[in-house]
Design an enzyme around this catalytic site. Sequence first.
Site, PDB file in Angstrom:
ATOM      1  N   HIS A   1      40.647  31.878  46.583  1.00 18.14           N
ATOM      2  CA  HIS A   1      39.674  31.060  45.950  1.00 18.14           C
ATOM      3  C   HIS A   1      40.397  30.038  45.006  1.00 18.14           C
ATOM      4  O   HIS A   1      40.937  30.835  44.056  1.00 18.14           O
ATOM      5  CB  HIS A   1      38.503  31.652  45.367  1.00 18.14           C
ATOM      6  CG  HIS A   1      37.832  32.630  46.379  1.00 18.14           C
ATOM      7  ND1 HIS A   1      36.934  33.653  45.886  1.00 18.14           N
ATOM      8  CD2 HIS A   1      37.129  32.138  47.709  1.00 18.14           C
ATOM      9  CE1 HIS A   1      36.413  34.033  46.991  1.00 18.14           C
ATOM     10  NE2 HIS A   1      36.357  33.246  47.969  1.00 18.14           N
TER      11      HIS A   1
ATOM     12  N   ARG B   1      39.572  27.789  42.660  1.00 24.19           N
ATOM     13  CA  ARG B   1      39.463  27.691  41.384  1.00 24.19           C
ATOM     14  C   ARG B   1      39.723  28.865  40.234  1.00 24.19           C
ATOM     15  O   ARG B   1      39.752  28.523  39.162  1.00 24.19           O
ATOM     16  CB  ARG B   1      37.930  27.212  41.323  1.00 24.19           C
ATOM     17  CG  ARG B   1      37.134  28.288  41.577  1.00 24.19           C
ATOM     18  CD  ARG B   1      35.561  27.789  41.480  1.00 24.19           C
ATOM     19  NE  ARG B   1      34.802  28.599  42.344  1.00 24.19           N
ATOM     20  CZ  ARG B   1      33.428  28.439  42.422  1.00 24.19           C
ATOM     21  NH1 ARG B   1      32.882  27.127  42.042  1.00 24.19           N
ATOM     22  NH2 ARG B   1      32.493  29.090  42.952  1.00 24.19           N
ATOM     23  N   GLU B   2      39.975  30.119  41.278  1.00 27.82           N
ATOM     24  CA  GLU B   2      40.315  31.129  40.214  1.00 27.82           C
ATOM     25  C   GLU B   2      41.806  31.184  39.774  1.00 27.82           C
ATOM     26  O   GLU B   2      42.637  31.958  40.035  1.00 27.82           O
ATOM     27  CB  GLU B   2      39.984  32.329  41.020  1.00 27.82           C
ATOM     28  CG  GLU B   2      38.523  32.322  41.580  1.00 27.82           C
ATOM     29  CD  GLU B   2      37.956  33.273  42.198  1.00 27.82           C
ATOM     30  OE1 GLU B   2      38.778  34.075  42.860  1.00 27.82           O
ATOM     31  OE2 GLU B   2      36.740  32.803  42.846  1.00 27.82           O
TER      32      GLU B   2
ATOM     33  N   ARG C   1      36.447  25.909  46.010  1.00 32.33           N
ATOM     34  CA  ARG C   1      36.635  27.325  46.198  1.00 32.33           C
ATOM     35  C   ARG C   1      37.426  27.489  47.389  1.00 32.33           C
ATOM     36  O   ARG C   1      38.214  28.428  47.350  1.00 32.33           O
ATOM     37  CB  ARG C   1      35.293  28.000  46.133  1.00 32.33           C
ATOM     38  CG  ARG C   1      35.050  29.132  46.568  1.00 32.33           C
ATOM     39  CD  ARG C   1      33.816  29.981  46.998  1.00 32.33           C
ATOM     40  NE  ARG C   1      33.507  31.032  47.575  1.00 32.33           N
ATOM     41  CZ  ARG C   1      33.339  32.257  46.961  1.00 32.33           C
ATOM     42  NH1 ARG C   1      33.490  32.379  45.656  1.00 32.33           N
ATOM     43  NH2 ARG C   1      33.182  33.299  47.789  1.00 32.33           N
TER      44      ARG C   1
ATOM     45  N   ASN D   1      37.749  34.398  52.026  1.00 31.83           N
ATOM     46  CA  ASN D   1      37.524  35.691  51.584  1.00 31.83           C
ATOM     47  C   ASN D   1      36.161  36.235  52.646  1.00 31.83           C
ATOM     48  O   ASN D   1      35.423  37.091  52.239  1.00 31.83           O
ATOM     49  CB  ASN D   1      37.157  35.914  50.223  1.00 31.83           C
ATOM     50  CG  ASN D   1      37.475  37.580  49.977  1.00 31.83           C
ATOM     51  OD1 ASN D   1      38.306  38.364  50.517  1.00 31.83           O
ATOM     52  ND2 ASN D   1      36.891  38.165  49.023  1.00 31.83           N
ATOM     53  N   ARG D   2      35.788  35.150  53.558  1.00 33.03           N
ATOM     54  CA  ARG D   2      34.613  35.556  54.572  1.00 33.03           C
ATOM     55  C   ARG D   2      35.285  35.528  55.996  1.00 33.03           C
ATOM     56  O   ARG D   2      34.473  35.752  56.883  1.00 33.03           O
ATOM     57  CB  ARG D   2      33.434  34.737  54.297  1.00 33.03           C
ATOM     58  CG  ARG D   2      32.847  34.525  52.983  1.00 33.03           C
ATOM     59  CD  ARG D   2      32.292  36.264  52.689  1.00 33.03           C
ATOM     60  NE  ARG D   2      31.431  36.153  51.522  1.00 33.03           N
ATOM     61  CZ  ARG D   2      32.099  36.147  50.336  1.00 33.03           C
ATOM     62  NH1 ARG D   2      33.276  36.511  50.021  1.00 33.03           N
ATOM     63  NH2 ARG D   2      31.351  36.225  49.141  1.00 33.03           N
TER      64      ARG D   2
ATOM     65  N   HIS E   1      40.672  38.273  42.065  1.00 35.63           N
ATOM     66  CA  HIS E   1      39.871  37.266  41.993  1.00 35.63           C
ATOM     67  C   HIS E   1      39.391  36.924  40.490  1.00 35.63           C
ATOM     68  O   HIS E   1      39.705  37.899  39.650  1.00 35.63           O
ATOM     69  CB  HIS E   1      38.657  37.412  42.769  1.00 35.63           C
ATOM     70  CG  HIS E   1      38.637  37.262  44.137  1.00 35.63           C
ATOM     71  ND1 HIS E   1      38.140  36.179  45.060  1.00 35.63           N
ATOM     72  CD2 HIS E   1      39.351  38.252  45.090  1.00 35.63           C
ATOM     73  CE1 HIS E   1      38.474  36.441  46.280  1.00 35.63           C
ATOM     74  NE2 HIS E   1      39.376  37.488  46.455  1.00 35.63           N
TER      75      HIS E   1
ATOM     76  N   TYR F   1      35.591  35.571  38.421  1.00 32.96           N
ATOM     77  CA  TYR F   1      35.485  36.219  37.036  1.00 32.96           C
ATOM     78  C   TYR F   1      34.767  37.246  37.129  1.00 32.96           C
ATOM     79  O   TYR F   1      33.788  37.448  38.208  1.00 32.96           O
ATOM     80  CB  TYR F   1      35.229  35.198  36.023  1.00 32.96           C
ATOM     81  CG  TYR F   1      33.669  34.843  36.100  1.00 32.96           C
ATOM     82  CD1 TYR F   1      32.969  35.217  35.241  1.00 32.96           C
ATOM     83  CD2 TYR F   1      33.700  33.684  37.141  1.00 32.96           C
ATOM     84  CE1 TYR F   1      31.388  34.759  35.547  1.00 32.96           C
ATOM     85  CE2 TYR F   1      32.376  33.221  37.072  1.00 32.96           C
ATOM     86  CZ  TYR F   1      31.358  33.624  36.185  1.00 32.96           C
ATOM     87  OH  TYR F   1      29.967  33.188  36.365  1.00 32.96           O
TER      88      TYR F   1
ATOM     89  N   TYR G   1      27.717  42.148  45.585  1.00 30.27           N
ATOM     90  CA  TYR G   1      26.809  41.715  46.677  1.00 30.27           C
ATOM     91  C   TYR G   1      27.646  42.023  48.092  1.00 30.27           C
ATOM     92  O   TYR G   1      28.913  42.410  47.834  1.00 30.27           O
ATOM     93  CB  TYR G   1      26.581  40.316  46.622  1.00 30.27           C
ATOM     94  CG  TYR G   1      27.795  39.383  46.206  1.00 30.27           C
ATOM     95  CD1 TYR G   1      29.006  39.360  46.882  1.00 30.27           C
ATOM     96  CD2 TYR G   1      27.625  38.633  45.047  1.00 30.27           C
ATOM     97  CE1 TYR G   1      29.800  38.642  46.822  1.00 30.27           C
ATOM     98  CE2 TYR G   1      28.572  37.769  44.673  1.00 30.27           C
ATOM     99  CZ  TYR G   1      29.510  37.714  45.595  1.00 30.27           C
ATOM    100  OH  TYR G   1      30.810  36.830  45.262  1.00 30.27           O
TER     101      TYR G   1
ATOM    102  N   GLU H   1      38.350  41.670  39.944  1.00 31.70           N
ATOM    103  CA  GLU H   1      37.729  40.344  39.235  1.00 31.70           C
ATOM    104  C   GLU H   1      38.197  40.193  37.833  1.00 31.70           C
ATOM    105  O   GLU H   1      37.697  41.236  37.191  1.00 31.70           O
ATOM    106  CB  GLU H   1      36.217  40.275  39.432  1.00 31.70           C
ATOM    107  CG  GLU H   1      35.732  40.257  40.832  1.00 31.70           C
ATOM    108  CD  GLU H   1      35.698  38.913  41.529  1.00 31.70           C
ATOM    109  OE1 GLU H   1      35.836  37.941  40.805  1.00 31.70           O
ATOM    110  OE2 GLU H   1      35.013  38.854  42.699  1.00 31.70           O
TER     111      GLU H   1
HETATM  112  O1  0X9 Z   1      32.558  36.566  46.689  1.00 29.79           O
HETATM  113  C1  0X9 Z   1      33.948  37.120  46.665  1.00 29.79           C
HETATM  114  O2  0X9 Z   1      34.555  36.644  47.614  1.00 29.79           O
HETATM  115  C2  0X9 Z   1      34.694  37.490  45.612  1.00 29.79           C
HETATM  116  N1  0X9 Z   1      33.905  36.950  44.191  1.00 29.79           N
HETATM  117  S1  0X9 Z   1      34.241  35.706  43.556  1.00 29.79           S
HETATM  118  O3  0X9 Z   1      33.495  35.057  42.653  1.00 29.79           O
HETATM  119  N2  0X9 Z   1      35.807  35.749  43.359  1.00 29.79           N
HETATM  120  O4  0X9 Z   1      34.256  34.771  44.918  1.00 29.79           O
HETATM  121  C3  0X9 Z   1      34.193  39.094  45.694  1.00 29.79           C
HETATM  122  C4  0X9 Z   1      34.096  39.700  46.919  1.00 29.79           C
HETATM  123  C5  0X9 Z   1      34.747  41.026  46.918  1.00 29.79           C
HETATM  124  N3  0X9 Z   1      36.051  41.181  46.760  1.00 29.79           N
HETATM  125  C6  0X9 Z   1      36.729  41.227  47.899  1.00 29.79           C
HETATM  126  N4  0X9 Z   1      36.372  41.314  48.992  1.00 29.79           N
HETATM  127  N5  0X9 Z   1      38.310  40.938  47.728  1.00 29.79           N
HETATM  128 ZN    ZN Z   2      37.136  34.930  44.377  1.00 31.27          ZN
END
Ligand code: 0X9
Ligand code: ZN
Length: 414
Positions: free
Chosen positions: A170, A172-173, A228, A248-249, A300, A302, A352, A374
Amino acid sequence: MKKWIGLFGLLMLFVCAQAQKSDYSGWQVWRVTVKTKAQLDTLLEKVQDVWSHEVGLGDIDVCLSPKEQAMVRSMRLPIRVLISDVGAVIQSQESDFQIQGDLFSQYQNYDQVILAMRNLQRQYPNLVEMFLIGTSTAGRPIYGLRITRGVRQQRLYSNRPAVLFNGCQHAREWVTVSTNLYIAYQLAGLYGSNTQITDLLGRLEVYIVPVVNPDGYVFTWTNNRLWRKNRRYLGNFQNGPAYGVDLNRNWGYEWGGQGSSSNVYSETYRGPSPMSEVETRRLAQLMASLPNLRAHIDFHSYSQLILWPWSYTSTLTVSDPTFSAVGNQMRLAIEGVHGMNYTPGPVYTTIYPAAGAILDWVYGVHRVLSFCIELRDEGQFGFLLPADQIRPTAEENFAAVLELLEWTKGRFVF
Ligand code: 0X9
Ligand code: ZN
């Protein structure tokens, strides 16, 4: 005269470059308290950029344009302003960039990151090797570091268990980039004087990929601090041109499920198919090429969390006892450095659902112990973490990294 025209041209260039940048004046970050499911749904409908991980009932942090603020205010929910002027925070942090300091007292742009990696290799040629993982959508190089004793002698490390760290899926991180660089600098710098690290680097191979998403990262420096996703052009649809897939999706394990979006404008757009993005594919290829890989952390920011699979379902993995034992050791190690609290747990139930996340793929496909950490903070500055928190954040997470390396040391490879 010519000189003045030249100066004027330069000034115009500067003005245009500035004008291109996303303007966050008037934007605010709010912590909104919702009591009912209906309120939650209305809120999520009105808001583009949800910052917090808690999307259930209770407190939610959201980043709002002036227009969104008016809409949310009309819902008459309890509100606390976390950042009263997002534009001003971004601007003040931009002026900080000019001040020269060491690597970990300020954020590093992509050129500086590459330079820092190159310098480390140059300084420790028997310990550090920089290599190209692939190129991004826009053709930028994605680099990794391999760190182990006698790094240039292949046969030496063929039976060493491997660990991989990465940051910046991501864009902005930013603190995840510095933290990865810090891990590399500490490992290489302390080898030979610190007995624990000397021993670890004689037994393990460490891979570090500070920036998985260079196009997004560069874009956060030049155009939009709060971008992002990656920057792939997706096409022109009903609301105009659409850019970017949430890397990350995009991972190919239970891709397309809960917590990911098929809407090209969404911040969690999963892409048209699993592993559709070159950035995810290249990192996946690297990991698949490491038969000795035993552990992984995807950094990641925060929220200060230590997370493990699954992201796509609330079911626990068969490895949950190991995940939670190692996760808890990391939590204690972090707390021991600056007293900060990081909450451990599986992704799905701790934050989530997030189908298509990297850790599900790494563990699901390769059975590698895969965490997501995070980093700081808990919402006071969120993604806009002040530069003076880079070093302490990196220091406390280096302690967690050592815990994971110690665990991996015992995972023999024959
Ligand atoms: O939403 C996400 O991808 C991650 N949070 S963020 O605010 N940094 O975007 C957390 C997702 C769980 N982490 C991983 N699967 N790596
Ligand atoms: Zn992230």
